[in-house]
Design a protein around this motif. Structure first.
Motif, short mmCIF file in Angstrom:
data_model
loop_
_atom_site.label_atom_id
_atom_site.label_comp_id
_atom_site.label_asym_id
_atom_site.label_seq_id
_atom_site.Cartn_x
_atom_site.Cartn_y
_atom_site.Cartn_z
N CYS A 61 -7.28 -9.33 -2.95
CA CYS A 61 -8.31 -8.36 -3.35
C CYS A 61 -9.27 -7.69 -2.41
N ILE A 62 -9.38 -6.50 -2.79
CA ILE A 62 -10.42 -5.78 -1.83
C ILE A 62 -11.56 -5.55 -2.70
N LEU A 63 -11.75 -5.86 -3.82
CA LEU A 63 -13.03 -5.38 -4.54
C LEU A 63 -13.10 -3.72 -4.87
N CYS A 64 -11.85 -3.26 -5.23
CA CYS A 64 -12.07 -1.91 -5.12
C CYS A 64 -12.80 -1.47 -6.32
N ALA B 208 -1.56 -3.48 -14.28
CA ALA B 208 -0.72 -2.15 -14.20
C ALA B 208 -1.45 -1.41 -13.04
N ALA B 209 -2.91 -1.31 -13.09
CA ALA B 209 -3.52 -0.25 -12.29
C ALA B 209 -4.00 -0.99 -10.98
N CYS B 210 -3.86 -2.15 -10.56
CA CYS B 210 -4.42 -2.78 -9.40
C CYS B 210 -3.59 -2.13 -8.27
N PRO B 211 -4.23 -1.55 -7.22
CA PRO B 211 -3.44 -1.02 -6.30
C PRO B 211 -2.84 -1.90 -5.16
N LYS B 212 -3.41 -3.18 -5.28
CA LYS B 212 -2.99 -4.24 -4.27
C LYS B 212 -2.16 -5.08 -4.95
N PRO C 64 -5.20 5.89 -7.16
CA PRO C 64 -5.54 5.25 -8.56
C PRO C 64 -6.82 5.49 -9.23
N ALA C 65 -7.60 6.03 -8.43
CA ALA C 65 -9.00 6.32 -9.08
C ALA C 65 -9.35 7.94 -9.19
N ASP C 66 -8.12 8.58 -9.07
CA ASP C 66 -8.29 10.14 -9.05
C ASP C 66 -9.43 10.69 -8.21
#
Lengths: 262, 119, 360
Positions: free
Chosen positions: A45-48, A84-88, A144-146
């Motif tokens: 996790c990178i806390l995005c 589904a959204a987590c980039p990592k 993922p954050a546009d």
């Protein structure tokens, strides 16, 4: 006259095992796909904060400063949107439900923030080396954050610093490796050499060795500009010279390595 | 064998004053009332009435300014009372000559007209 | 002249654990008028579009109801897809149809149980729900949830269901068909059941049309109306779908329509599994919603509307859901007039009201 038609069913069930379980003595077996609760694999996790933003129930809180990731277990609706959204890919769904309790369950995880050299310090900003950039727009597509805006015609590459979660998905994806976290040199940002580019690019061309090609279409699928047309049945491979930015995204994906930019 | 229908998106703008005449025409043609809903568009309220005949849909769209009153269609289609009361309670649209008016007591809401931008 | 009394019926009442209130005006034992009132639990889910973007909204809309949840998710997703002009893969369309029919199966079995409960046939009620459990297990295995599936998303489905599992589903359903048949025979043939339903609450075809009834209520009165006959959702066109129609218009006819649909759903699932093509189950969707789209689905309870309107933003301007119960309340009020007070619970139940749906 037909009465007591249910007799057959009732009589049969006399000789059957009960349809119910002796819960809680006998536990129910959950299916593999049962959406029970959310798991966090905290190493990655990178806390995005993308999970927190995607959550329809506002059940996740991410605090970058304190380095914590919090989930309100009883507020979570197990929809799987965060997974589904987590980039990592550090979130997962397990098939065990949260135990019912009188108090609301809140789980907080401490995340060790890595000082990764390649990603720069934690307060780094995403920058693009515009000398290298071909404005293919692949970064904007994977974001993922546009947070990214890319315009090929106007040669614009912009990042919305508020929205950018610094997840690094674009850095990994960039075919020209021109994106970085806080590493861009000042002069590169100041002077995008847009004028020089077309001349240099003019000679380059994307080619396909048609003898090797199996017309799988992977190149067309991964083209950020939709410049490729592949038809398996007709054995057609075509490139739209106007649209192609020679980014090389297709080269990486080609399983036969039959593509080349020359 | 029942006939299969390709439903087309069919929205027709109608003046508020013309609504009742249009609805009467549709009723005469044998249309069934299907639903009505309101949408807030730039401070005004847009109302869509949908009518169905043999699975084909016809939508009438009217735009109502704040405070403007609309003639009720419950005279022709009695079941519309549910939607008119709903729009009255949530959006504050006033319907005249309703066949069954709950006078704001259809939904038990904490404050009047919660979905109206003007409140 | 008999004396008139008003009997308040609900919101907590003997038929449903759901809050609908009726003021019954009775003369002796006969109801002469019924005034419905709902709105006890209005949740304002439609208003949430301002805070949740369109892909999150699918999960929100799905939670309108615990029984027709798949249909709600499908309707919301398909309305947004329509507004954005997204075409979903064929396999996803097939899987959505299969899952929707499974939902209809469990919804109708649930309803049959509730009906048995309403006329005091406890053992029939329990057996109906026992069989329904098999369907719920299938749904849990394929989607991960018993009643809320969260498998539908804008652009297709979250998870694929492989062909092996689909074949197993068909076999399991064939297996419980016999059990369902034994139970539905009780509804159709048993005298004590027929006494409570035949000739009770008759809604003529003219009345059904005039009162704009939808779903099994309309079909029980002989109106040919089924949104599965429209071509803008699902693959019903390729499954030789024919609606189940009964003409008597009483409670018994409405019950028979639903029983017919239980077996029809099993058949439709088998046909869809036989025809399902290979391929992906979703397409990526990005960007803003611009424009509007109106979509209708046939929910287990009847025609449902989904209207999506976007103004070039991730957030929709309006997401309207009109549920079938909304449209059947006028028909209910009409059939209640002139019925016996003792029949009121059964009459309310045969429109299969879902007040949670109505109070989005």
């Amino acid at each position: 006259m037909k009465t007591f038609r249910i007799a057959k069913v009732l009589f049969k069930s006399l000789f059957k095992k009960p349809a119910t379980l002796m819960y809680p003595v006998v536990q129910r077996e959950w299916q593999e796909r049962t959406r029970g609760s959310i798991d966090l694999y905290s190493e990655a996790c990178i806390l995005c904060g993308i999970c927190a933003r995607r959550c329809p129930a506002d059940a996740i809180e991410v605090d970058r400063k304190a380095g914590t990731w919090t989930i309100h277990r009883m507020q979570c609706i197990q929809c799987g949107e965060c997974v589904a959204a987590c980039p990592k890919k550090c979130l997962g769904m397990n098939n065990q439900y949260t135990e019912p309790q009188a108090e609301k369950v809140v789980d907080t995880y401490e995340i060790e923030q890595k000082k990764d050299e390649t990603k720069g310090p934690a307060n780094a900003e995403l920058t693009c080396n515009k000398e290298e950039c071909v404005f293919c727009g692949l970064c904007a597509k994977v974001c993922p954050a546009d947070a990214l805006k890319v315009d090929r015609k106007e040669k614009i590459w912009e990042v919305d610093k508020e929205a950018c979660a610094k997840c690094g998905a674009c850095v990994d994806k960039c075919p020209k490796k021109c994106l970085s976290m806080g590493e861009a040199k000042a002069e590169a940002e100041a002077a995008p050499k847009a004028e020089e580019k077309p001349a240099a690019e003019g000679e380059e061309k994307l080619n396909c060795n048609l003898d090797e090609c199996i017309y799988c279409g992977l190149c067309a699928k991964n083209c950020p500009c939709d410049a490729l047309t592949v038809d398996r049945k007709e054995k057609v491979w075509e490139v739209d010279e106007e649209a192609c930015v020679k980014c090389g995204a297709c080269l990486e994906k080609c399983p036969k390595e039959c593509l080349a930019i020359s | 064998m029942s006939e299969r229908v390709d439903v087309v998106q069919n929205f027709e703008a109608v003046e508020v004053s013309q609504l009742l005449t249009e609805v009467k025409d549709l009723k005469a043609e044998g249309y069934r009332f299907a639903q009505a809903c309101a949408t807030v568009v730039d401070d005004k309220i847009e109302i869509i009435y949908s009518f169905d005949k043999a699975h084909q849909l016809k939508n009438l769209r009217i735009t109502v300014a704040q405070g403007e009153e609309v003639e009720s269609i419950t005279g022709d289609y009695w079941p519309a009372f549910i939607y008119e009361n709903e729009m009255h309670d949530l959006f504050g649209v006033q319907f005249n000559h309703s066949a069954l008016d709950y006078q704001g007591n259809f939904f038990k809401v904490a404050e009047p007209t919660p979905w109206n931008p003007k409140k | 002249m008999a004396k008139r009394t008003v009997i308040p019926f609900g919101p907590q009442h003997p038929v449903l654990p759901e809050p609908v209130h009726l003021d019954l005006v009775v003369e002796d034992e006969t109801v002469v008028e019924a005034i419905p009132s709902i709105g006890f639990i209005h949740r304002g889910l439609e208003k949430l579009v301002e805070k949740r973007d369109y892909s999150q909204m699918v999960y929100v809309i799905e939670r309108i109801c615990g029984i027709c949840s798949f249909g709600h998710g499908w309707g919301a997703a398909a309305a947004v897809e329509g507004a954005m002009g997204v075409k979903i893969p064929e396999r996803a369309e097939y899987l959505r149809t299969i899952l929707h029919e499974l939902s209809r199966l469990h919804s109708h079995l649930l309803w049959l149980g509730l009906l048995a409960d309403a006329f005091g046939f406890e053992s029939l009620f329990n057996h109906c729900w026992r069989v329904r459990e098999t369907v719920l297990d299938i749904l849990e295995k394929t989607t991960g949830g018993r009643v809320i599936f969260s498998i539908c998303k804008v652009g297709g489905l979250n998870k694929d269901i492989d062909n092996e599992t689909l074949k197993e589903i068909v076999e399991t359903l064939e297996g419980i068909k016999e059990e369902i048949k034994e139970l539905t025979d009780v509804f159709i043939e048993d005298d004590s059941v027929k006494n409570r339903m035949v000739g009770v609450g008759v809604l003529s075809k003219e009345d059904a049309e005039e009162l704009c009834a939808v779903g099994p209520v309309a079909r029980g009165s002989g109106v040919v109306q089924d949104m599965r006959l429209t071509n803008n959702h699902g693959v019903y066109g390729e499954l030789d779908f024919e609606p189940v129609i009964e003409t008597a218009g009483d409670c018994y006819a409405r019950c028979k329509v639903r029983i017919g649909e239980v077996f029809q759903s099993i058949e439709l699932i088998a046909k869809a599994v036989a025809k399902i093509p290979e391929g992906p189950v979703s397409v990526p969707v990005k960007g803003n919603v611009e424009g509007e789209y109106m979509l209708r689905l046939e929910q287990p309870r009847g025609e449902a509307f989904y209207y999506a309107k976007g103004a070039n933003s991730k957030f929709l301007q309006r997401m309207r859901v009109r549920t079938p119960t909304n449209m059947n309340i006028p028909a209910l009020v009409k059939t209640l007039q002139g019925c016996d007070l003792a029949d009121v619970p059964i009459l309310i139940l045969t429109i299969d009201p879902c007040i949670s749906c109505t109070e989005r």
